[in-house]
Design an enzyme around this catalytic site. Structure first.
Site, short mmCIF file in Angstrom:
data_model
loop_
_atom_site.label_atom_id
_atom_site.label_comp_id
_atom_site.label_asym_id
_atom_site.label_seq_id
_atom_site.Cartn_x
_atom_site.Cartn_y
_atom_site.Cartn_z
N THR A 273 -52.08 23.44 -14.85
CA THR A 273 -51.53 22.08 -14.80
C THR A 273 -50.03 22.11 -14.49
OG1 THR A 273 -50.89 20.24 -16.24
CG2 THR A 273 -51.54 22.24 -17.34
N SER B 22 -47.53 20.15 -24.84
CA SER B 22 -48.58 19.87 -25.85
C SER B 22 -49.29 21.19 -26.14
CB SER B 22 -49.59 18.84 -25.33
OG SER B 22 -50.42 19.42 -24.35
N TYR C 260 -52.37 21.62 -25.81
CA TYR C 260 -53.28 21.80 -24.67
C TYR C 260 -52.55 22.45 -23.51
CZ TYR C 260 -54.64 20.42 -20.01
OH TYR C 260 -54.87 20.45 -18.66
N HIS C 261 -51.37 21.89 -23.14
CA HIS C 261 -50.65 22.48 -22.00
C HIS C 261 -50.27 23.93 -22.31
CE1 HIS C 261 -50.11 18.15 -20.84
NE2 HIS C 261 -50.17 18.64 -19.62
N LYS D 39 -52.90 26.36 -21.38
CA LYS D 39 -52.93 26.67 -19.94
C LYS D 39 -51.86 27.71 -19.59
CE LYS D 39 -55.91 23.48 -18.31
NZ LYS D 39 -57.13 23.78 -17.59
N1 USQ Z 1 -48.41 7.59 -19.98
C1 USQ Z 1 -48.02 6.27 -20.09
N2 USQ Z 1 -48.97 5.35 -20.40
C2 USQ Z 1 -50.27 5.66 -20.59
C3 USQ Z 1 -50.67 7.01 -20.47
C4 USQ Z 1 -49.71 7.96 -20.17
O1 USQ Z 1 -46.84 5.92 -19.91
O2 USQ Z 1 -51.07 4.76 -20.87
C5 USQ Z 1 -47.41 8.60 -19.63
C6 USQ Z 1 -47.31 9.77 -20.60
O3 USQ Z 1 -46.41 9.51 -21.64
C7 USQ Z 1 -46.88 10.91 -19.67
C8 USQ Z 1 -47.49 10.54 -18.32
O4 USQ Z 1 -47.82 9.15 -18.40
O5 USQ Z 1 -45.50 10.90 -19.55
C9 USQ Z 1 -48.73 11.31 -17.94
O6 USQ Z 1 -49.67 11.16 -18.97
P1 USQ Z 1 -51.25 11.34 -18.72
O7 USQ Z 1 -51.96 11.02 -19.98
O8 USQ Z 1 -51.67 10.62 -17.49
O9 USQ Z 1 -51.33 12.87 -18.34
P2 USQ Z 1 -51.13 14.18 -19.21
O10 USQ Z 1 -51.23 13.96 -20.67
O11 USQ Z 1 -49.88 14.82 -18.72
O12 USQ Z 1 -52.39 15.04 -18.83
C10 USQ Z 1 -53.15 14.83 -17.64
C11 USQ Z 1 -54.50 15.48 -17.81
C12 USQ Z 1 -54.30 16.98 -17.98
C13 USQ Z 1 -53.52 17.53 -16.83
C14 USQ Z 1 -52.21 16.78 -16.67
C15 USQ Z 1 -51.44 17.15 -15.44
O13 USQ Z 1 -55.16 14.94 -18.93
O14 USQ Z 1 -55.56 17.61 -18.06
O15 USQ Z 1 -53.27 18.86 -17.09
O16 USQ Z 1 -52.48 15.37 -16.54
S1 USQ Z 1 -49.71 17.02 -15.71
O17 USQ Z 1 -49.40 15.69 -16.24
O18 USQ Z 1 -49.06 17.25 -14.45
O19 USQ Z 1 -49.40 18.01 -16.71
#
Ligand code: USQ
Length: 394
Positions: A144, A179, A181-182, A185
Site C-alpha cells: 500500500t 496504522s 494494518y499498514h 504491509k
Molecule cells: N477519509 C475521510 N473521510 C472518510 C474516509 C476516509 O476524510 O469518510 C480520509 C482518511 O482520514 C484518510 C483518507 O481519507 O486520510 C484515506 O482513507 P481511506 O479509508 O479511504 O483509506 P485508508 O484507510 O488509507 O486505506 C485504504 C484501504 C487500504 C489501502 C489504502 C491505500 O482500505 O487497504 O492500503 O487505502 S493508502 O491510503 O494509499 O494507504
C-alpha cells in the site's frame, strides 16, 4: 499464464479473476471468505448485493466457459497453500488475501494482533510455498502507498539514492505507516525483499493507492459477476463511502481538515496495472516496487467531485467535516512517483467523473441497503484504541 489469486473472493480478487480469464490466463485461487464476516462484524453490508461463492462459480462458467478452481482455505495453513501450489503450479501468484482495513486493525489489542498475525504469516507462507512448490513463480504482493506515510519529501518507487558522510547507496525508502494494518504491509515488504535476496525469488511489491469503483467492463451486465462495495467506517474507502453517502443524502464525511492527500485509482486501473505486472515479470532475484495510482488528490477535492457529479444526476448533497478519528497529518506535502507502470504501458483513466457517475447509478438501485446500515457510516474507532462517535465540526 497460470495465475493463482490469494483472496479471490474480495473487492479486487474477484474482478481480477474475471479480467485475467478474459485475457486468456488460466486462473485459480483461494479465499477463506472472511471479508464477508468482517463487514458484518462492523455493522456493514456490501452496498451492491454479491453472489455466494457457488453462484459466482456458476456465473463464471457461463460467462467464460471455464471451470474456476476457487477453493475455500486458510492462507495461514501452510499445508493448504503448499498443496495447492504443488497441484496448480502457478507461474504468477497475486497476493490480495489479507485483512485490508486500517480502522479494523486499530479497534483493540485483539484486532491489532490478529491483523498482523494473519497478514504477516500468510505472506510468509506464500513465500515459502513458492520456494518449495513453484520456485520460478513471480509473486505480486499487494502492499500500500500507506507504507510510506506522508514524508515532507518526494516518494520514490521503493528505493532512493542516499549520500551519507561522503558515501552513496541505493536504499529502501523509509516506511512510516499510519496504522497497525499498514505496519503489517511494511513487515511484508521487508520479508518479501529478503526472500528475493536469499532465495532468488522474483517479486513485485505493489504500493497501491485507494481504489474506487463498482465495475470493470469484463463483468458485462451480469449482476452475479459484480464485486462487493463497502461503505462502513472500516472497509469502505473514501470515494466509495462518499458515493454511498451521496445516494442516501447523507453529508460527505471529511475527516478533520480534509486536506489529506492520497493516491487514488479506479478499479479498472487497478486491474490494468496488475495485468501489466503479470505480463512483464521481473528477473529471478529481483524485488521491484511499483507505486500504483492514477493521481494524487486531496480528500476535499474528491468530495467536491462526487458532490458535482451527484448534482448533475439530481442528487443534492452537503460536505461536512467530522472530528478526525485517526491520528494522521491533515495538511501535508505529497508527491509520489509513479513511472514504472507508465513505462510498462499503463494508461490511466482520465475521466474520473464518468467512473463516479457509473458508481452513483449502480448504487442508486440499492440505496435501501445503505439506508438500513447508515449507522456504519459514522466512524467511532479511535487511533488511541478508544471508541467515540465523530461529530460534525464544520
Ligand atoms: N477519509 C475521510 N473521510 C472518510 C474516509 C476516509 O476524510 O469518510 C480520509 C482518511 O482520514 C484518510 C483518507 O481519507 O486520510 C484515506 O482513507 P481511506 O479509508 O479511504 O483509506 P485508508 O484507510 O488509507 O486505506 C485504504 C484501504 C487500504 C489501502 C489504502 C491505500 O482500505 O487497504 O492500503 O487505502 S493508502 O491510503 O494509499 O494507504
Amino acid at each position: 499464464m497460470k495465475v493463482f489469486i490469494a483472496g479471490i473472493d474480495g473487492y479486487l480478487g474477484w474482478p481480477l479473476a474475471i479480467y485475467l480469464s478474459a485475457r486468456g490466463h488460466e486462473v485459480a485461487g483461494a479465499d477463506l471468505l472472511l471479508r464477508r464476516q468482517w463487514v458484518a462484524e462492523v455493522g456493514g453490508v456490501s452496498a451492491l448485493p454479491i453472489a455466494s461463492r457457488e453462484e459466482r462459480l456458476f456465473a463464471f462458467k457461463e460467462a467464460t466457459g471455464v471451470e474456476l478452481d476457487f477453493r475455500v482455505g486458510d492462507l495461514t495453513d501452510y499445508d493448504f497453500v503448499k498443496g495447492f501450489f504443488r497441484e496448480f503450479q502457478p507461474e504468477v501468484v497475486v497476493h490480495l488475501g489479507q485483512m485490508p482495513s486500517a480502522p479494523y486493525s486499530m479497534i483493540d489489542q485483539a484486532h491489532c494482533v490478529w491483523t498482523q498475525q494473519n497478514n504477516v504469516i500468510n505472506n510468509l507462507n506464500i513465500l515459502w510455498a513458492i520456494k518449495e512448490a513453484a520456485p520460478a513463480a513471480h509473486l505480486i504482493k499487494l502492499g500500500t502507498m500507506g507504507e510510506y506515510g506522508t514524508p515532507a519529501v518526494d516518494i520514490p518507487e521503493g528505493f532512493f539514492e542516499v549520500e551519507f558522510r561522503g558515501r552513496n547507496d541505493r536504499l529502501p525508502f523509509p516506511r512510516q505507516a499510519g496504522s497497525w494494518y499498514h505496519q503489517s504491509k511494511v513487515h511484508d515488504s521487508h520479508n518479501t525483499h529478503f526472500a528475493a535476496k536469499i532465495w532468488g525469488a522474483r517479486a513485485t511489491d505493489i504500493m497501491q493507492g485507494v481504489v474506487f469503483g463498482t465495475r470493470i467492463a469484463e463483468m458485462g451486465d451480469d449482476s452475479r459477476l459484480r464485486t462487493r462495495l463497502d461503505f462502513d467506517q472500516c472497509f469502505g474507502t473514501a470515494i466509495n463511502r462518499f458515493c454511498c453517502q451521496a445516494v442516501i443524502g447523507h453529508p460527505l464525511s471529511l475527516y478533520g481538515l480534509g486536506k489529506q492527500k492520497r493516491g487514488f485509482l479506479p478499479l479498472a486501473d487497478s486491474m490494468q496495472c496488475l495485468g501489466l505486472a503479470i505480463e512483464n515479470p521481473p528477473d529471478a532475484g529481483e524485488y521491484r516496487v511499483f507505486n500504483q495510482f492514477e493521481n494524487a488528490y486531496s480528500i476535499t477535492e474528491l468530495a467536491c467531485l462526487v458532490k458535482g457529479v451527484a448534482a448533475d444526476i439530481g442528487l443534492p448533497v452537503d460536505i461536512k467535516r467530522y472530528d478526525n478519528p485517526r491520528a494522521e497529518m491533515e495538511d501535508h506535502y505529497y508527491n509520489p512517483d509513479r513511472q514504472h507502470l507508465l513505462d510498462l504501458g499503463y494508461q490511466p483513466t482520465r475521466d474520473i467523473k464518468s467512473v463516479i457517475k457509473a458508481m452513483l447509478l449502480d448504487l442508486l438501485d440499492n440505496r435501501e441497503r445503505i439506508e438500513e446500515h447508515a449507522d456504519a457510516l459514522i466512524p467511532d474507532i479511535r487511533w488511541d484504541g478508544g471508541r467515540k462517535r465523530s461529530e460534525v465540526i464544520g
